[in-house]
Design a protein around this motif. Structure first.
Motif, short mmCIF file in Angstrom:
data_model
loop_
_atom_site.label_atom_id
_atom_site.label_comp_id
_atom_site.label_asym_id
_atom_site.label_seq_id
_atom_site.Cartn_x
_atom_site.Cartn_y
_atom_site.Cartn_z
N LYS A 1 11.17 -1.53 -2.34
CA LYS A 1 12.00 -0.56 -3.06
C LYS A 1 11.17 0.46 -3.85
O LYS A 1 11.71 1.47 -4.32
N TRP A 2 9.87 0.20 -4.01
CA TRP A 2 9.00 1.16 -4.68
C TRP A 2 8.29 2.09 -3.69
O TRP A 2 7.42 2.85 -4.06
N GLY A 3 8.65 1.97 -2.42
CA GLY A 3 8.07 2.83 -1.41
C GLY A 3 6.70 2.40 -0.92
O GLY A 3 5.98 3.19 -0.30
N LEU A 4 6.32 1.16 -1.18
CA LEU A 4 5.01 0.65 -0.75
C LEU A 4 5.15 -0.13 0.56
O LEU A 4 6.11 -0.88 0.75
N THR A 5 4.19 0.03 1.45
CA THR A 5 4.18 -0.66 2.75
C THR A 5 3.60 -2.06 2.57
O THR A 5 2.44 -2.21 2.16
N GLN A 6 4.38 -3.10 2.90
CA GLN A 6 3.97 -4.49 2.67
C GLN A 6 3.30 -5.07 3.92
O GLN A 6 3.80 -4.88 5.04
N VAL A 7 2.20 -5.79 3.72
CA VAL A 7 1.46 -6.44 4.80
C VAL A 7 1.45 -7.95 4.54
O VAL A 7 1.19 -8.39 3.41
N SER A 8 1.72 -8.73 5.59
CA SER A 8 1.76 -10.19 5.44
C SER A 8 0.59 -10.85 6.16
O SER A 8 0.09 -10.34 7.16
N PHE A 9 0.13 -12.00 5.59
CA PHE A 9 -0.86 -12.82 6.29
C PHE A 9 -0.24 -13.37 7.58
O PHE A 9 -0.83 -13.32 8.65
N ASP A 10 0.96 -13.94 7.43
CA ASP A 10 1.67 -14.56 8.55
C ASP A 10 3.12 -14.74 8.13
O ASP A 10 3.47 -14.59 6.95
N LYS B 1 -5.59 -2.96 6.64
CA LYS B 1 -5.50 -4.34 6.14
C LYS B 1 -5.02 -5.27 7.25
O LYS B 1 -5.52 -6.41 7.37
N VAL B 2 -4.06 -4.82 8.05
CA VAL B 2 -3.56 -5.64 9.16
C VAL B 2 -4.68 -5.96 10.13
O VAL B 2 -4.88 -7.12 10.55
N ASN B 3 -5.46 -4.93 10.52
CA ASN B 3 -6.56 -5.14 11.47
C ASN B 3 -7.62 -6.07 10.88
O ASN B 3 -8.20 -6.91 11.58
N GLN B 4 -7.87 -5.90 9.56
CA GLN B 4 -8.86 -6.77 8.90
C GLN B 4 -8.43 -8.23 8.93
O GLN B 4 -9.24 -9.13 9.24
N PHE C 1 0.83 -1.20 0.00
CA PHE C 1 0.00 0.00 0.00
C PHE C 1 0.87 1.25 0.00
O PHE C 1 1.91 1.34 0.68
N GLY C 2 0.38 2.25 -0.77
CA GLY C 2 1.09 3.53 -0.81
C GLY C 2 0.87 4.33 0.46
O GLY C 2 1.75 5.08 0.89
N GLU C 3 -0.31 4.21 1.06
CA GLU C 3 -0.62 4.91 2.30
C GLU C 3 -0.49 3.94 3.48
O GLU C 3 -1.05 2.84 3.45
N LYS C 4 0.24 4.36 4.49
CA LYS C 4 0.43 3.48 5.66
C LYS C 4 -0.88 3.23 6.39
O LYS C 4 -1.10 2.16 6.97
N GLY C 5 -1.78 4.20 6.34
CA GLY C 5 -3.08 4.03 6.99
C GLY C 5 -3.86 2.88 6.40
O GLY C 5 -4.52 2.11 7.10
#
Length: 299
Positions: free
Chosen positions: A262-271, A244-247, A235-239
Motif C-alpha cells: 500500500k506504500w507503493g513498494l515492490t515486495q520480494v520474497s525468499f520463498d 534482489k530476486v536474481n541475487q 523496494f521503491g525501484e522495480k529494477g
C-alpha cells in the motif's frame, strides 16, 4: 518440504539415501524368518539403519527433489540444507519423527540415534506379503496315541489274523511297487508331451487383427495456492527488486516479486508456502542464519 517422504520413496529403489550434511539411511535385505515362540512367519524384508558418517552429497536426493518439485538442482540443495538446519536445531530439545522411516534422537554424547519403524517393508519383491501365524502341530502327542492303539489291537487279534495280516502286507507292497512303476512311466510321458506343447507355444505367433485403441489419460494435478510469503525486502525501484530476486535465486531460493504494497513498494520474497506451519519453520531458520529482518506476509 516433506523431506522424509522423498527419502522414503527412494528407499524402495536404493540401498542407501544420503541427506547431505546430516547422514545416510542404509537398508539391508534379510531372509524370511520364523518366530518359534509366537509361531509367526515373516516375509523377506529390508531393515533400516542410520550412518552419520555418510554426509557427502551424491546428488541422488537433490536430483529427485528437483524433478518432483520442478525446480533446479541448486534450489533443491538449498531446501535440503534448510531442512537439515531445522533437524539439527530440533534434536537439541526433542526427538524427530520421520514418517514411514523412524525416530531420530541425541544421546548424552550428542550422537544421533535411530530407531526404525518395523511395520514398513522396503523390499519391493515382498510387496503385498504380510506376517501370518500358524498354530503349532504337536506330533509327539498324536504319535503316542497311535502307538497305544497299535499295541492294543495287536494283543487282541488271534494268531491266524497276524499271519493273514503279514500276507496282506506283502501283497500290498507288490501292488504298490507295480503302481509306482506305472505312475513313473505315465509321468515321463506327460512331461514329454508338455515339452512338445511348450515348444509349439513358444514358436507360435499371435496376431490381433483388431487391437483396442490406445487410451491417453490427462491427469491434472491440483496444487494448493502458496499464500504464505517470507519477505526479503521492499523496494521503491522495480529494477532494484529484480536485482534482489536474481541475487536470491543464485543462492538457491525460489524468490519472486509478489506485488506492490500500500506504500507503493515492490515486495520480494525468499520463498512461498502453502501452509503457515511450514512458512513459520523456515522463517525461523532464515532469521537465524541469513536475514534477521525477514518477516511473514499472508496474501
Amino acid at each position: 518440504m516433506q523431506l522424509s517422504k522423498y527419502i522414503s520413496d527412494l528407499l524402495y529403489r536404493y540401498e542407501c539415501v544420503i541427506v547431505p550434511g546430516f547422514g545416510g539411511f542404509v537398508s539391508s535385505t534379510i531372509s524370511s524368518t520364523v518366530n518359534h515362540f509366537t509361531h509367526t512367519f515373516n516375509p523377506p524384508s529390508k531393515i533400516l539403519s542410520f550412518n552419520s558418517q555418510l554426509k557427502s552429497n551424491d546428488g541422488l536426493l537433490a536430483n529427485y527433489i528437483a524433478a518432483s518439485e520442478n525446480i533446479s538442482f541448486e534450489q533443491a540443495v538449498s531446501k535440503i540444507e534448510l531442512k537439515v538446519a531445522q533437524w539439527q536445531s530440533s534434536l537439541k530439545n526433542e526427538n524427530i519423527q520421520l514418517n514411514a522411516i523412524g525416530i531420530l534422537s541425541l544421546n548424552k554424547e550428542n550422537k544421533i540415534l535411530f530407531e526404525p519403524i518395523e511395520t514398513i517393508n522396503y523390499l519391493a519383491s515382498s510387496f503385498g506379503l504380510e506376517n501370518f501365524q500358524s498354530p503349532s502341530i504337536k506330533r509327539s502327542k498324536y504319535n503316542q496315541k497311535i502307538t497305544q492303539l497299535e499295541t492294543t489291537e495287536y494283543r487282541k487279534s488271534p494268531s491266524y489274523l497276524k499271519y493273514a495280516a503279514t500276507i496282506a502286507a506283502f501283497l500290498t507292497i507288490g501292488a504298490l511297487s507295480w503302481n509306482s512303476i506305472h505312475q513313473k512311466q505315465t509321468l515321463i510321458l506327460a512331461e514329454k508331451n508338455q515339452e512338445i506343447v511348450s515348444k509349439k507355444i513358444q514358436e507360435a505367433t499371435f496376431i490381433i487383427s483388431n487391437p483396442l485403441p490406445e487410451i491417453n489419460l490427462d491427469i491434472v494435478k491440483k496444487e494448493l495456492p502458496k499464500k504464505f510469503h517470507l519477505i526479503a525486502g521492499a523496494f521503491g525501484e522495480k529494477g532494484n527488486a529484480l536485482k534482489k530476486v536474481n541475487q536470491l535465486k543464485r543462492k538457491g531460493f525460489n524468490a519472486q516479486i509478489i506485488g506492490i504494497n500500500k506504500w507503493g513498494l515492490t515486495q520480494v520474497s525468499f520463498d512461498s508456502y502453502t501452509t503457515r506451519k511450514e512458512a513459520v519453520e523456515y522463517l525461523q531458520i532464515i532469521k537465524k542464519s541469513i536475514a534477521k529482518d525477514a518477516w511473514l506476509y499472508i496474501k
